[in-house]
Design an enzyme around this catalytic site. Structure first.
Site, short mmCIF file in Angstrom:
data_model
loop_
_atom_site.label_atom_id
_atom_site.label_comp_id
_atom_site.label_asym_id
_atom_site.label_seq_id
_atom_site.Cartn_x
_atom_site.Cartn_y
_atom_site.Cartn_z
N ASN A 1 39.62 38.44 29.37
CA ASN A 1 40.61 39.44 28.97
C ASN A 1 41.13 39.05 27.60
O ASN A 1 41.96 38.14 27.48
CB ASN A 1 41.76 39.47 30.01
CG ASN A 1 42.85 40.45 29.58
OD1 ASN A 1 42.63 41.32 28.73
ND2 ASN A 1 44.03 40.31 30.17
N TRP A 2 40.63 39.74 26.58
CA TRP A 2 41.01 39.39 25.20
C TRP A 2 42.43 39.87 24.86
O TRP A 2 42.93 39.56 23.79
CB TRP A 2 40.00 39.98 24.21
CG TRP A 2 38.68 39.27 24.19
CD1 TRP A 2 38.30 38.20 24.95
CD2 TRP A 2 37.54 39.59 23.37
NE1 TRP A 2 37.02 37.83 24.65
CE2 TRP A 2 36.53 38.66 23.68
CE3 TRP A 2 37.29 40.56 22.39
CZ2 TRP A 2 35.28 38.69 23.05
CZ3 TRP A 2 36.05 40.59 21.77
CH2 TRP A 2 35.06 39.66 22.10
N LYS A 3 43.02 40.66 25.74
CA LYS A 3 44.35 41.25 25.49
C LYS A 3 44.34 41.95 24.12
O LYS A 3 43.34 42.57 23.80
CB LYS A 3 45.43 40.17 25.58
CG LYS A 3 45.31 39.31 26.85
CD LYS A 3 46.52 38.51 27.13
CE LYS A 3 46.25 37.53 28.25
NZ LYS A 3 47.41 37.09 28.96
N HIS B 1 47.46 45.03 35.28
CA HIS B 1 47.73 43.68 34.76
C HIS B 1 49.25 43.48 34.69
O HIS B 1 49.99 44.41 34.34
CB HIS B 1 47.09 43.50 33.39
CG HIS B 1 47.10 42.08 32.93
ND1 HIS B 1 48.22 41.48 32.38
CD2 HIS B 1 46.14 41.11 32.96
CE1 HIS B 1 47.94 40.22 32.10
NE2 HIS B 1 46.68 39.97 32.44
N GLY C 1 49.34 32.77 30.91
CA GLY C 1 49.70 32.46 29.52
C GLY C 1 50.68 31.32 29.38
O GLY C 1 51.25 31.12 28.31
N GLU D 1 46.65 36.90 40.31
CA GLU D 1 47.20 36.31 39.10
C GLU D 1 48.70 36.09 39.26
O GLU D 1 49.49 37.01 38.99
CB GLU D 1 46.96 37.24 37.92
CG GLU D 1 45.52 37.53 37.61
CD GLU D 1 45.30 37.79 36.14
OE1 GLU D 1 44.65 36.97 35.49
OE2 GLU D 1 45.83 38.79 35.63
N GLY E 1 42.40 34.63 30.14
CA GLY E 1 43.02 35.27 28.98
C GLY E 1 42.86 34.40 27.75
O GLY E 1 41.81 34.39 27.10
N GLY E 2 43.90 33.63 27.43
CA GLY E 2 43.95 32.80 26.21
C GLY E 2 42.68 32.02 25.93
O GLY E 2 42.14 32.09 24.81
N SER F 1 46.04 30.84 33.33
CA SER F 1 45.86 29.57 32.61
C SER F 1 44.61 28.80 33.03
O SER F 1 44.62 27.56 33.12
CB SER F 1 47.11 28.68 32.78
OG SER F 1 48.21 29.29 32.13
N GLU G 1 51.11 42.17 32.58
CA GLU G 1 51.74 42.48 31.29
C GLU G 1 52.01 43.98 31.17
O GLU G 1 53.01 44.39 30.59
CB GLU G 1 50.86 41.96 30.14
CG GLU G 1 50.96 40.45 30.01
CD GLU G 1 49.73 39.77 29.42
OE1 GLU G 1 48.86 40.46 28.85
OE2 GLU G 1 49.64 38.52 29.54
C1 PEP Z 1 45.33 37.10 31.95
O1 PEP Z 1 45.41 37.65 30.87
O2 PEP Z 1 45.20 37.77 32.97
C2 PEP Z 1 45.38 35.65 32.02
C3 PEP Z 1 45.06 35.06 33.13
O3 PEP Z 1 45.75 34.99 30.89
P1 PEP Z 1 45.74 33.39 30.67
O4 PEP Z 1 44.39 32.90 31.04
O5 PEP Z 1 46.04 33.22 29.21
O6 PEP Z 1 46.80 32.81 31.55
#
Ligand code: PEP
Length: 257
Positions: free
Chosen positions: A13-15, A103, A181, A175, A243-244, A222, A105
């Protein structure tokens, strides 16, 4: 008894990253070049406007057949006066096969509700795109021992009135909001325990056969190259949503390999 074999899933997930199309293409091409494994289904979810150019790259390069594109959101109506929204058909037309729905966010910043998630899931399945439904508790809910209640509630609402055909797939991403994040992933046993609860919740709604054949449950929050193995080693976890760390090519290669 029989077991269904699924490939492990890696969802990137590049957000709202990277900032330019050039960087997006560069990251995409590096993934193509450096990832050797063929045992993982790789689903890249870039911002909407990068989907089409990346889809074209998928067609012209010999990109791994297990690489797919996913959107980060979708709207439930087919067309009309819905400024700023994108429909399932539009996504399908440009080669998108998956859609992240609900999601945290979006739930937090855009006030997306369980009812909206439910409509999006129905619209997605109607046109045979694969929904990746995100659920998870906040830190406060966890501290108040509400995790299981939240999980049941979100699953029941997201899947209310949703009929799943034999050939359709649904991915549920567990999640925990407090792990997204933050650099603090949860203990893999805890993730496994939550995922078992998710399985019970789904079994309450569908036949065991359907749950085994059509649902995959993954963990997100994470995940990076130092902890991915602890999640993947759990028998109930079918993959990860990252994500990150999915924006760092070296991390991506280490995680997938
Ligand atoms: C996400 O965007 O769903 C996510 C899990 O991000 P991260 O890996 O940065 O926690």
């Amino acid at each position: 008894m029989y077991f269904v074999y699924f490939m492990s899933i890696f969802i990137a997930n590049w957000k709202m990253n990277p900032v330019t199309l050039q960087e997006a293409k560069q990251l995409f091409n590096l993934m193509e070049k450096k990832i050797k494994s063929k045992n993982t289904e790789i689903i890249i979810c870039p911002p909407f406007i990068y989907l089409e150019p990346l889809s074209k790259l998928l067609q012209v390069t010999s990109y791994k057949p297990q690489a797919k594109l996913g959107a980060q959101d979708v709207f439930w109506e087919e067309k009309g006066a819905f400024t700023g929204e994108i429909s399932v058909t539009m996504l399908k037309e440009i080669g998108c096969q998956y859609v992240i729905i609900g999601h945290s966010e979006r739930r937090q910043y855009l006030k997306e509700t369980d009812e909206m998630v439910n409509k999006k899931v129905k619209a997605t399945l109607k046109k045979n795109l694969i929904p990746i439904i995100c659920i998870g508790e906040s830190l406060k809910q966890k501290q108040n021992n509400k995790r299981d209640f939240i999980i049941f509630n979100q699953i029941n609402k997201a899947l209310e009135g949703v009929s799943v055909k034999k050939n359709q797939k649904i991915i549920i991403a567990y999640e925990p909001i407090w792990a997204i994040g933050t650099g603090h992933s949860i203990n893999s046993q805890e993730a496994e325990d939550s995922i078992k609860k998710i399985k019970y919740a789904i079994i309450n709604l569908y036949s065991l056969n359907l749950v085994q054949n059509n649902f995959q449950i993954i963990y997100g929050g994470s995940v990076d190259s130092t902890n991915i193995k602890s999640f993947i080693d759990q028998s109930t976890i079918d993959g990860v949503l990252v994500g990150g760390a999915s924006l760092k090519i070296d991390e991506v290669v280490k995680m997938i390999e």
